[in-house]
Motif scaffolding. Structure first.
Motif, PDB file in Angstrom:
ATOM      1  N   GLU A   1      -0.152  -4.458  -8.947  1.00  0.00           N
ATOM      2  CA  GLU A   1      -0.289  -4.048  -7.969  1.00  0.00           C
ATOM      3  C   GLU A   1       0.707  -3.920  -7.214  1.00  0.00           C
ATOM      4  OE1 GLU A   1      -2.153  -2.320  -3.626  1.00  0.00           O
ATOM      5  OE2 GLU A   1      -1.454  -3.989  -4.197  1.00  0.00           O
ATOM      6  N   VAL A   2       1.294  -2.740  -5.781  1.00  0.00           N
ATOM      7  CA  VAL A   2       2.220  -2.155  -4.792  1.00  0.00           C
ATOM      8  C   VAL A   2       2.360  -3.695  -4.679  1.00  0.00           C
ATOM      9  CG1 VAL A   2       2.900  -1.562  -3.148  1.00  0.00           C
ATOM     10  CG2 VAL A   2       1.380   0.612  -4.805  1.00  0.00           C
ATOM     11  N   SER A   3       1.121  -4.652  -3.982  1.00  0.00           N
ATOM     12  CA  SER A   3       1.980  -6.067  -2.893  1.00  0.00           C
ATOM     13  C   SER A   3       1.543  -6.841  -3.866  1.00  0.00           C
ATOM     14  CB  SER A   3       1.319  -5.468  -1.738  1.00  0.00           C
ATOM     15  OG  SER A   3       1.081  -4.984  -1.177  1.00  0.00           O
TER      16      SER A   3
ATOM     17  N   TRP B   1      -9.094  -0.694  -5.972  1.00  0.00           N
ATOM     18  CA  TRP B   1      -7.793   0.270  -6.269  1.00  0.00           C
ATOM     19  C   TRP B   1      -8.142   1.451  -7.887  1.00  0.00           C
ATOM     20  CZ3 TRP B   1      -5.267  -4.734  -7.196  1.00  0.00           C
ATOM     21  CH2 TRP B   1      -4.939  -4.741  -4.819  1.00  0.00           C
TER      22      TRP B   1
ATOM     23  N   THR C   1      -5.106   8.466  -4.601  1.00  0.00           N
ATOM     24  CA  THR C   1      -3.708   7.151  -3.738  1.00  0.00           C
ATOM     25  C   THR C   1      -4.327   6.129  -4.057  1.00  0.00           C
ATOM     26  OG1 THR C   1      -5.749   7.634  -2.649  1.00  0.00           O
ATOM     27  CG2 THR C   1      -3.638   9.224  -2.321  1.00  0.00           C
ATOM     28  N   LEU C   2      -5.423   5.462  -4.464  1.00  0.00           N
ATOM     29  CA  LEU C   2      -5.457   4.218  -4.698  1.00  0.00           C
ATOM     30  C   LEU C   2      -4.928   3.831  -6.263  1.00  0.00           C
ATOM     31  CD1 LEU C   2      -9.358   3.784  -2.934  1.00  0.00           C
ATOM     32  CD2 LEU C   2      -6.887   2.838  -2.210  1.00  0.00           C
TER      33      LEU C   2
ATOM     34  N   ARG D   1      -1.513   2.604  -7.008  1.00  0.00           N
ATOM     35  CA  ARG D   1      -0.602   1.040  -7.162  1.00  0.00           C
ATOM     36  C   ARG D   1      -0.991   0.666  -7.856  1.00  0.00           C
ATOM     37  NH1 ARG D   1      -1.051   1.074  -1.036  1.00  0.00           N
ATOM     38  NH2 ARG D   1      -0.415  -1.239  -1.183  1.00  0.00           N
ATOM     39  N   THR D   2      -1.611   0.979  -8.593  1.00  0.00           N
ATOM     40  CA  THR D   2      -1.931  -0.787 -10.274  1.00  0.00           C
ATOM     41  C   THR D   2      -0.631  -0.124 -11.205  1.00  0.00           C
ATOM     42  OG1 THR D   2      -3.966   0.636 -10.965  1.00  0.00           O
ATOM     43  CG2 THR D   2      -4.143  -0.947  -8.929  1.00  0.00           C
TER      44      THR D   2
ATOM     45  N   CYS E   1       2.515   5.230 -12.075  1.00  0.00           N
ATOM     46  CA  CYS E   1       3.490   5.259 -12.150  1.00  0.00           C
ATOM     47  C   CYS E   1       4.634   4.767 -13.467  1.00  0.00           C
ATOM     48  CB  CYS E   1       3.904   4.225 -10.805  1.00  0.00           C
ATOM     49  SG  CYS E   1       3.446   5.640  -9.441  1.00  0.00           S
TER      50      CYS E   1
ATOM     51  N   LEU F   1       6.395   2.557  -9.409  1.00  0.00           N
ATOM     52  CA  LEU F   1       5.765   2.202  -8.124  1.00  0.00           C
ATOM     53  C   LEU F   1       6.447   1.712  -6.496  1.00  0.00           C
ATOM     54  CD1 LEU F   1       2.573   0.482  -9.048  1.00  0.00           C
ATOM     55  CD2 LEU F   1       4.289  -1.247  -9.780  1.00  0.00           C
TER      56      LEU F   1
ATOM     57  N   LEU G   1       5.772   5.040  -4.591  1.00  0.00           N
ATOM     58  CA  LEU G   1       5.118   5.377  -4.808  1.00  0.00           C
ATOM     59  C   LEU G   1       4.532   6.416  -3.659  1.00  0.00           C
ATOM     60  CD1 LEU G   1       1.959   6.783  -5.813  1.00  0.00           C
ATOM     61  CD2 LEU G   1       0.456   3.537  -4.621  1.00  0.00           C
ATOM     62  N   ASP G   2       4.338   5.831  -2.307  1.00  0.00           N
ATOM     63  CA  ASP G   2       4.062   6.048  -0.477  1.00  0.00           C
ATOM     64  C   ASP G   2       4.630   8.039  -1.030  1.00  0.00           C
ATOM     65  OD1 ASP G   2       2.831   5.086  -0.069  1.00  0.00           O
ATOM     66  OD2 ASP G   2       3.626   4.251   1.079  1.00  0.00           O
TER      67      ASP G   2
END
Length: 384
Positions: free
Chosen positions: A228-230, A246, A312-313, A316-317, A363, A368, A371-372
């Motif tokens: 995931e992004v973070s 997510w 949007t969620l 993120r993965t 992504c 990734l 993404l924003d």
């Protein structure tokens, strides 16, 4: 658990520093609200529980145990369900952690933030790097394979070399899960004011991007999956609780300022609602005592809003959005029908940012990281 011993210089969460907490009263309200909302959602089974804050490790193990008992009494809580507690190094001695484990916690997430004393002072953290190390080692002894650490990067004045050193130190210390967050300078925080005054430098955007890409590469080489992004995990130690957000599963938020997304079937509801609990703890307690819960706002989410959240969620993965999950929210229009047609999504695929195939929409490795900047185009195509 909304209380902290001290407010960190970068924090804009719903947290409170008070001289004394009436823990018995807070505990009774957390228990009552959990019971009320589980009943309202006609929840049969709970897959995970997460104690966040504030600083939940300041609560007593008895409070955590009482909430878990309430959950298990109102719905099925499987024996192996993930139960995570966020903890600060300054309130994480071995005996306390053992108490949380006895109460039912089986995963901890420790807010290390930095392994450098000067950086920790700038962030307004209560602990030193040595205390952070000690806390992580104690947690790993009690929760082997299920101890996560949080790290911040992009601090004012932080160089690429300094970040590479922090990362190396973290790799020597960590278990199988790491969360990396780029420091956001939030309005109204002490740190943002210092940067605005020019007392601290703003990190350049290119440097932030380099720090992130460095971390991804280093962690990948160390056997971590960037799931995931973070968030990074190895040996399958993904956070099942966070994955459920997510994946746009239903969740219930309990306590001051908590958010939830669920269908209130107990009231005859058939649509998912977004709910936010009253922010201020004393006002929240009053409401729970009088009506069983402290829901301050509730809004039915339209089908389009639910798809926007899923998009949007889910992106993120690294798994993205599967056809099956999309179909659950959009039985009429498939992922292929929405994003396979000529338009923004196809352009993003051709540019190497996105993939749409038999697995779903996700992504690429490069996508990734940005993404924003992809989401506005995708939301635009979805809304059409």
């Amino acid at each position: 658990w909304p209380y902290c011993r001290k407010r960190c210089s970068y924090c804009n969460f719903n947290t409170y520093v008070v001289p004394a907490v009436d823990e018995a009263a807070v505990r009774a309200c957390l228990v009552r609200e959990a019971q009320t909302l589980l009943r309202l959602g006609q929840v049969h089974s709970v897959t995970s529980v997460f104690f966040g804050g504030g600083t939940p490790s300041l609560a007593s193990p008895g409070t955590v145990g009482a909430v878990l008992e309430a959950v298990a009494g109102a719905a099925h809580l499987p024996a192996g369900a993930e139960v995570t507690l966020e903890a600060n190094p300054s309130s994480t001695c071995t005996s306390r952690l053992a108490g949380f484990r006895a109460a039912g916690v089986n995963r901890v997430s420790i807010g290390v933030q930095s392994l450098d004393d000067a950086e920790l002072r700038m962030l307004g953290r209560e602990h030193t790097a040595a205390e952070a190390r000690k806390a992580v080692e104690a947690a790993r002894g009690l929760f082997p394979g299920r101890t996560s650490i949080d790290l911040l990067f992009g601090l004012p004045g932080q160089s690429w070399d300094a970040w590479a050193q922090r990362l190396e130190a973290a790799l020597g210390l960590c278990d199988d899960h790491i969360s990396l967050y780029q420091l956001t300078l939030e309005r109204g925080t002490a740190l943002a004011a210092q940067v605005r005054r020019g007392a601290l430098p703003t990190p350049p955007q290119d440097l932030l991007a380099d720090m992130y890409q460095t971390a991804r590469t280093v962690l990948l080489a160390a056997g971590f999956r960037h799931y995931e992004v973070s968030n990074f995990a190895r040996k399958g130690a993904l956070s099942t609780h966070n994955l459920s957000y997510w994946r746009a599963d239903q969740y219930i938020g309990v306590g001051p300022g908590a958010h939830g997304r669920f269908v209130p079937r107990g009231e005859g509801g058939c649509s998912r609602e977004a709910r936010v609990q009253t922010l201020e703890p004393v006002a929240w307690m009053r409401e729970v005592q009088s009506q069983g819960h402290g829901t301050r706002s509730r809004a039915v989410l339209s089908p389009m809003e639910q798809l926007e959240e899923l998009l949007t969620l889910g992106l993120r993965t690294d798994e993205g959005i599967t056809h099956e999950r999309w179909g659950h929210f959009s039985p009429q229009l498939s992922l292929q029908a929405v994003f396979g047609a000529p338009g923004e999504a196809r352009a993003l695929q051709q540019q190497g940012w996105l993939v749409l195939d038999s697995g779903g929409l996700r992504c690429t490795w490069a996508g990734l990281a940005v993404l924003d900047s992809l989401l506005p185009d995708l939301l635009c195509q979805l809304q059409r």
